[in-house]
Every structure is written in structure tokens, then in C-alpha cells.
Write an enzyme that holds these catalytic residues in place. Sequence first.
Site, PDB file in Angstrom:
ATOM      1  N   GLY A 124      19.649 113.801  71.758  1.00  0.00           N
ATOM      2  CA  GLY A 124      18.841 113.801  70.560  1.00  0.00           C
ATOM      3  C   GLY A 124      19.687 113.435  69.438  1.00  0.00           C
ATOM      4  N   THR A 145       6.681 110.056  69.068  1.00  0.00           N
ATOM      5  CA  THR A 145       5.532 110.318  68.479  1.00  0.00           C
ATOM      6  C   THR A 145       4.678 109.189  68.397  1.00  0.00           C
ATOM      7  OG1 THR A 145       6.263 112.309  67.181  1.00  0.00           O
ATOM      8  CG2 THR A 145       4.335 111.121  66.270  1.00  0.00           C
ATOM      9  N   GLU A 178      19.564 105.053  55.954  1.00  0.00           N
ATOM     10  CA  GLU A 178      19.545 105.392  54.302  1.00  0.00           C
ATOM     11  C   GLU A 178      18.023 105.421  54.105  1.00  0.00           C
ATOM     12  OE1 GLU A 178      21.558 103.156  55.534  1.00  0.00           O
ATOM     13  OE2 GLU A 178      23.797 103.802  54.923  1.00  0.00           O
ATOM     14  N   ALA A 218      15.308 105.527  56.215  1.00  0.00           N
ATOM     15  CA  ALA A 218      14.586 106.480  56.793  1.00  0.00           C
ATOM     16  C   ALA A 218      14.819 107.954  56.099  1.00  0.00           C
ATOM     17  CB  ALA A 218      15.221 106.513  58.375  1.00  0.00           C
ATOM     18  N   GLU A 224      15.038 112.988  62.018  1.00  0.00           N
ATOM     19  CA  GLU A 224      15.747 111.892  61.208  1.00  0.00           C
ATOM     20  C   GLU A 224      17.200 112.599  61.095  1.00  0.00           C
ATOM     21  OE1 GLU A 224      14.881 108.949  60.794  1.00  0.00           O
ATOM     22  OE2 GLU A 224      12.728 108.843  60.756  1.00  0.00           O
ATOM     23  N   GLU A 232      22.471 119.817  60.376  1.00  0.00           N
ATOM     24  CA  GLU A 232      23.825 120.067  60.793  1.00  0.00           C
ATOM     25  C   GLU A 232      24.500 118.682  60.900  1.00  0.00           C
ATOM     26  OE1 GLU A 232      21.692 123.457  61.490  1.00  0.00           O
ATOM     27  OE2 GLU A 232      21.401 121.741  62.306  1.00  0.00           O
TER      28      GLU A 232
END
Length: 388
Positions: free
Chosen positions: A123, A150, A245, A247, A368, A372
Site C-alpha cells: 500500500g 474503488t 502533487e 492528487a 493518497e 505518516e
Amino acid sequence: MTEERRMIQSAARDFAMNEVLPIANKLDPEQGDIPMSLRDKLAEMGYFGVVISEEYGGLGLGAFEYALITEELARGWMSVASIIARGNGLGGGFTAAQRREYLPRMARGEFLGAAALSEPDAGSDLANVSCKATRDGDGWMLNGTKTWCTFADGADFISVLARTKQPSDPRRRHEGISQFLVLKERGKFPPGLTGSPIRKIGYFGWKTWELHFDNFKLPADALLGREREDRGEGKGFYGAVSGLEVARVHTAARAIGLARGGLEDSLAYAQKRVAFGQPIGEFQAIRFKLAEMATEIEAARQLMYFVATEVDSKRRCDKEASMAKLFASEMAERVTSQALQIHGGYGYTKDFPLERYWRDARLTKIFEGSSEIQLRIISDRLLPRVRK
């Protein structure tokens, strides 16, 4: 904020409040899907082609206008603010012929996509993808599992990230990854591809899928990015992370729209809800909450505007884009939680949209690139790591 941008913003606000919000209030509690009629209206407004050039039938606008429209749509329903990325946010690896064929249809909402990037073990660590694409004559064969895809069922194509070669250096796992275009019929999965919907706590309006490719055959021209030396076979990782950027500006705008929904609903509620003989908006505890909420939203918006301007000016802003996404998403969870608190017990019911804002805001801290990951990007730019 030029006059043209104010007009774009006003039109999007009217559309969101009149067309999107009533549908969201009805369908989200039922976990219903975004109706095709609303998608058609989004297409009529040109929202699937905001950043697609006029040459291909899009509006030919920039990240700034994209953010303005996204914030307003998210004020109504974050899922609707997200679906417009199925036109604006995909197609970066198309060849010239594919751009001529597909981009006009994307701008019209006739050719919408989904992205199959993540896997159960890949991920945030996207370079760890294990879904494989092997040569099959002149074409390719896909095998593996993708998750968090999705709109996979409703899409007309899926952009799939798969490994075509094992890296020679374990420290360069991102090498040997390619990106493929999987064409499909809307509403169906083709032979060799099966999907299982993932049970979510929010982000309703469309389904999120786990996908399984089993000897799924692709033609040779399914490989994306073939016209550029820094794309194509083995370079799909770069294509997947390019445009982050934009996104992240898009995600910041979605978070701000959700937070604004919480604030605006709370302002209205504070003026009509009476307790101890007066509207609760007269109490300092409530007034100060509202003041802090409004301040945080405006701070996030101004940071988003700055990053959008940097993107449109084609200046490097990966650190600043991560800051905008980080701050806006963290802010949205705080603000929507405060909004729910102002509504008291009613905020914890499905009779008010507060719980929807709250649930969806929580997701903005994850997709997105999680908070972290954004902190890692920002800190690496501030204090570069020494690699041995």
C-alpha cells in the site's frame, strides 16, 4: 481568485448544494451508489475534464480550478468529489493515439477509469507489488491480487501496476514495475478477472474492490508509457507516482470540503438549538469551537491555494503538496469531530450528515499517502537521509 475563478467556484457550489447534497443525504445512509443521472450531470458541467486540455474536449484549466470545484463537490458528498478524478486523474501514460481516442471520451464522462495500484502487502510501500505480468506471445498475462480499487466495477478501464522483472538490487525494488491498461465493459468484470467488494465504514456511493487476476491476457499495446524513455516497461512506478502533487491538492480540497460541511451545519445548528433558555451559539464554549474550526479550515485552504498555484506554475512542490495534504486531512478529522460534538447526541445519528463528514474525513488521512508517509516526505526534504 480571479473573477473567472469565482464564477467557477459559484457554479460548483450551486451544483453541489442543489444536485449533490440532497442525493448524498438520501443514499449515503443506505450505502447506495452514485446514480448514473448524477454522473451525466457532472459530465455536462465538464467536471470530468477540468484539467484535460481543450484540444481533447476538456476545460483546459489548472490544479487551482480543479481544487475549487473539488472542495465544493466534497461539501456535498466526498464520493462525488472523488469520482471526477476518474477522468481528470488518469490517462497519464497514454500514447498519442490513445490520447486522441480516449481523452475526449474521458472529458465527456464516457470513459472513466479505476486505479489498481495497492495490494494486500503493498500500500504505502508501493514498490513491493507482487502482481506479475509475464510475456505471452506478443502480449502479456497478468496474475495476482490487487486491493483498494474503488469503482472497479463501474469503470471502463483499470490502470494496473504489475511487476515485469525482479530487481537486481533489493534497494531498488521500484525498478521492474510496469503499468498496464485493462479495458473492460462498464458494470462487468471480463474473464480472468474477479472482484470482491470490501466492507467499508464510509466512502459510500461506490464500491471498493479486491481484484484477482488469473491468467488474464492483455495485448501488447496494453503497456502504458511506451512513448517515453522514463516510462514504459519496467518504469511503471514512475508513472504511478507522477502527478502526486495534483492528487494531493485534490485530496486536500476534499478534506476542506468535508470540514466546511461540518462548520456550516454547526453554525446553523448553533443558532436554532436552544438549551438553558438560549441558542447554544450564545455560549462561549460553542462560539470558541466554531472560531477555531473556521480558522483551521481557512489555513488549510490558503495552503492548498498556494500549492495549486505552484503546480500550475510548474514549480517543484512535492514537500508543500505533502504539507497541504497532511494539514488538511488532519484538520478535517478534528473539525468534523468538533462539529459532531456541537450537535451532541443528534450528531451521532444518521438523521444528520455529520457522521458522514466524520467517517469520510477519517479516510483522508489514509488514502493518497497516509499522514505518516507525508511526514516522511516532508522530513526527507527538510533533512535528507544519508544512505550507506
